[in-house]
Design a protein around this motif. Structure first.
Motif, mmCIF file in Angstrom:
data_model
loop_
_atom_site.group_PDB
_atom_site.id
_atom_site.type_symbol
_atom_site.label_atom_id
_atom_site.label_comp_id
_atom_site.label_asym_id
_atom_site.label_seq_id
_atom_site.Cartn_x
_atom_site.Cartn_y
_atom_site.Cartn_z
ATOM 1 N N TYR A 95 60.347 -2.434 33.700
ATOM 2 C CA TYR A 95 59.526 -2.041 32.547
ATOM 3 C C TYR A 95 58.101 -1.737 32.985
ATOM 4 O O TYR A 95 57.526 -0.692 32.630
ATOM 5 C CB TYR A 95 59.497 -3.186 31.523
ATOM 6 C CG TYR A 95 60.444 -3.047 30.359
ATOM 7 C CD1 TYR A 95 61.810 -2.918 30.568
ATOM 8 C CD2 TYR A 95 59.977 -3.082 29.049
ATOM 9 C CE1 TYR A 95 62.687 -2.828 29.501
ATOM 10 C CE2 TYR A 95 60.843 -2.986 27.984
ATOM 11 C CZ TYR A 95 62.193 -2.863 28.201
ATOM 12 O OH TYR A 95 63.055 -2.762 27.149
ATOM 13 N N GLN A 96 57.502 -2.659 33.725
ATOM 14 C CA GLN A 96 56.103 -2.481 34.118
ATOM 15 C C GLN A 96 55.910 -1.193 34.921
ATOM 16 O O GLN A 96 54.951 -0.444 34.694
ATOM 17 C CB GLN A 96 55.648 -3.679 34.955
ATOM 18 C CG GLN A 96 55.536 -4.976 34.188
ATOM 19 C CD GLN A 96 54.931 -6.062 35.054
ATOM 20 O OE1 GLN A 96 53.714 -6.116 35.255
ATOM 21 N NE2 GLN A 96 55.775 -6.900 35.609
ATOM 22 N N THR A 97 56.822 -0.961 35.859
ATOM 23 C CA THR A 97 56.684 0.201 36.731
ATOM 24 C C THR A 97 56.861 1.505 35.959
ATOM 25 O O THR A 97 56.064 2.441 36.097
ATOM 26 C CB THR A 97 57.710 0.122 37.875
ATOM 27 O OG1 THR A 97 57.535 -1.110 38.576
ATOM 28 C CG2 THR A 97 57.527 1.286 38.845
ATOM 29 N N LEU A 98 57.905 1.581 35.155
ATOM 30 C CA LEU A 98 58.177 2.810 34.411
ATOM 31 C C LEU A 98 57.077 3.105 33.394
ATOM 32 O O LEU A 98 56.606 4.249 33.275
ATOM 33 C CB LEU A 98 59.530 2.719 33.715
ATOM 34 C CG LEU A 98 60.770 2.698 34.624
ATOM 35 C CD1 LEU A 98 62.034 2.553 33.789
ATOM 36 C CD2 LEU A 98 60.844 3.967 35.474
ATOM 37 N N LEU A 99 56.664 2.074 32.671
ATOM 38 C CA LEU A 99 55.627 2.284 31.659
ATOM 39 C C LEU A 99 54.300 2.677 32.306
ATOM 40 O O LEU A 99 53.554 3.500 31.762
ATOM 41 C CB LEU A 99 55.461 1.026 30.801
ATOM 42 C CG LEU A 99 56.667 0.673 29.913
ATOM 43 C CD1 LEU A 99 56.454 -0.686 29.242
ATOM 44 C CD2 LEU A 99 56.889 1.753 28.849
ATOM 45 N N ALA A 100 54.016 2.111 33.477
ATOM 46 C CA ALA A 100 52.776 2.457 34.180
ATOM 47 C C ALA A 100 52.782 3.916 34.632
ATOM 48 O O ALA A 100 51.720 4.546 34.719
ATOM 49 C CB ALA A 100 52.583 1.533 35.380
ATOM 50 N N GLN A 101 53.981 4.447 34.908
ATOM 51 C CA GLN A 101 54.090 5.859 35.309
ATOM 52 C C GLN A 101 54.080 6.799 34.095
ATOM 53 O O GLN A 101 54.073 8.014 34.270
ATOM 54 C CB GLN A 101 55.381 6.081 36.101
ATOM 55 C CG GLN A 101 55.372 5.492 37.495
ATOM 56 C CD GLN A 101 56.625 5.872 38.277
ATOM 57 O OE1 GLN A 101 57.458 6.646 37.810
ATOM 58 N NE2 GLN A 101 56.756 5.329 39.481
ATOM 59 N N GLY A 102 54.116 6.218 32.896
ATOM 60 C CA GLY A 102 54.064 7.036 31.697
ATOM 61 C C GLY A 102 55.409 7.353 31.072
ATOM 62 O O GLY A 102 55.477 8.126 30.112
ATOM 63 N N TRP A 103 56.483 6.735 31.595
ATOM 64 C CA TRP A 103 57.804 6.985 31.015
ATOM 65 C C TRP A 103 57.974 6.186 29.736
ATOM 66 O O TRP A 103 57.519 5.040 29.633
ATOM 67 C CB TRP A 103 58.905 6.607 32.007
ATOM 68 C CG TRP A 103 58.876 7.413 33.271
ATOM 69 C CD1 TRP A 103 58.435 7.004 34.489
ATOM 70 C CD2 TRP A 103 59.277 8.771 33.418
ATOM 71 N NE1 TRP A 103 58.529 8.025 35.397
ATOM 72 C CE2 TRP A 103 59.052 9.127 34.772
ATOM 73 C CE3 TRP A 103 59.801 9.731 32.538
ATOM 74 C CZ2 TRP A 103 59.328 10.392 35.271
ATOM 75 C CZ3 TRP A 103 60.084 10.990 33.050
ATOM 76 C CH2 TRP A 103 59.856 11.314 34.389
#
Length: 333
Positions: free
Chosen positions: A260-268
């Motif tokens: 979650y953290q990684t994807l949301l940080a990339q804007g997904w």
């Protein structure tokens, strides 16, 4: 600590009368029982259940001893212990827990448990694992919960991890997902092997090609900090503006947290652009993801209940019983 003699002296009665007040109060006159009860309350006397077991007193309450291997100290599987206690009480039994840790000798701990003379023993573990059973337990009424033995034929109740992952994967396919990225727990973790097998079986049953699945196993031998390896695995298939997968299948909810953290940080956006599936349903966590995490429930409560009932109902089978792991559909799909 007050003794039976102290109660008898304060109440002005014999030791036999105090014993009857505790075990057979209906055989005493109301006034005598009242005096004994008042003395017990005043002295805060607690009957010695272990001594009663040694004497073989009739009508005694039966007891389950729980040998908890890293179980009672973790939030993930403590429900198993609570379930055992609650099930025992519902059936008029008592239970007690003795903790066993990986880094200590089991012999002393087992001696401590058996000193209480339980009528049956439940061996529990945190996380499905193969266990080596202490020899002193093998002639007792014994059942395993969330663990199994390959060398001894002992009844066990374990999560049906393979079917749980199979059902979750079938739900993904039904919703139209066709390009999963799978980040499993290490290959030496029994549950990881079963979950991968379940996903691959679902993929084949859905007409998919196993060779096209992007599947990885984490290496956590160096410690939990290697959960962060998820970030590097995600980078192989996601970057801002580049997406190779439409759903991430996570080995457990801790992996899902990092995803979650990684994807949301990339804007997904989850789940509009990428869906996420967890496993375990960590206590109090799944609903706190934003959006709430779809995951598979590890049936810790039911494992404890069935293990307790195995002893209480005197079940005779010596097989492993797989307990269902239901899919909890939330907003991340």
């Amino acid at each position: 600590m007050a003794s039976l003699k102290d109660v008898a002296k304060l109440a002005g009665v014999s030791l036999m009368t105090v014993s009857r007040a505790i075990n057979e109060p209906d055989k005493l006159r109301a006034e005598t029982y009242r005096r004994v009860k008042q003395a017990i309350d005043q002295l805060e006397y607690v009957p010695d259940m272990a001594a009663r077991r040694i004497r073989g007193d009739g009508g005694r309450v039966q007891t389950i001893g729980v040998l908890a291997l890293d179980t009672a100290t973790t939030p993930f599987s403590v429900e198993m212990i609570l379930s055992i206690e609650k099930t025992a009480r519902e059936h008029g039994w008592n239970s007690f827990v003795v903790n066993l840790f990986d880094d200590e000798s089991a012999e002393h701990t087992v001696d401590l448990l058996l000193a209480h003379r339980p009528d049956g023993v439940i061996f529990t573990a945190m996380g499905l694992r193969q266990v080596t059973l202490p020899a002193k337990l093998l002639d007792k009424r014994l059942v395993l919960a969330n663990c199994f033995s390959r060398t001894q034929r002992i009844a066990s109740y374990i999560p049906d991890d393979e079917q749980g992952q199979y059902d979750a994967a079938r739900a993904l396919i039904a919703k139209g997902y066709r390009a999963p990225l799978c980040i499993y727990l290490p290959e030496d973790v029994p549950a990881a092997v079963l979950r991968r097998r379940g996903l691959e079986r679902a993929w084949r049953d859905g007409g998919g090609d196993i060779a096209q699945l992007r599947q990885y196993h984490l290496n956590l031998s160096g410690g939990d900090e290697h959960y962060r390896d998820c970030v590097e695995l995600l980078a192989r298939h996601f970057s801002p503006g580049r997406q190779e997968c439409d759903v991430v299948v996570c080995g457990n909810d801790r992996v899902a947290f990092l995803v979650y953290q990684t994807l949301l940080a990339q804007g997904w956006r989850i789940p509009q652009q990428v869906a996420v599936l967890g496993y375990d349903n960590m206590v109090g966590i799944g609903d706190l993801f934003q959006p709430p995490l779809t995951t598979v429930q590890l049936p810790h409560y039911e494992l404890g209940r069935q293990a307790a009932l195995h002893l209480i109902e005197q079940r005779e089978h010596l097989e492993s019983v797989k307990v269902p792991c239901p899919l909890l559909l939330r907003a991340s799909l």
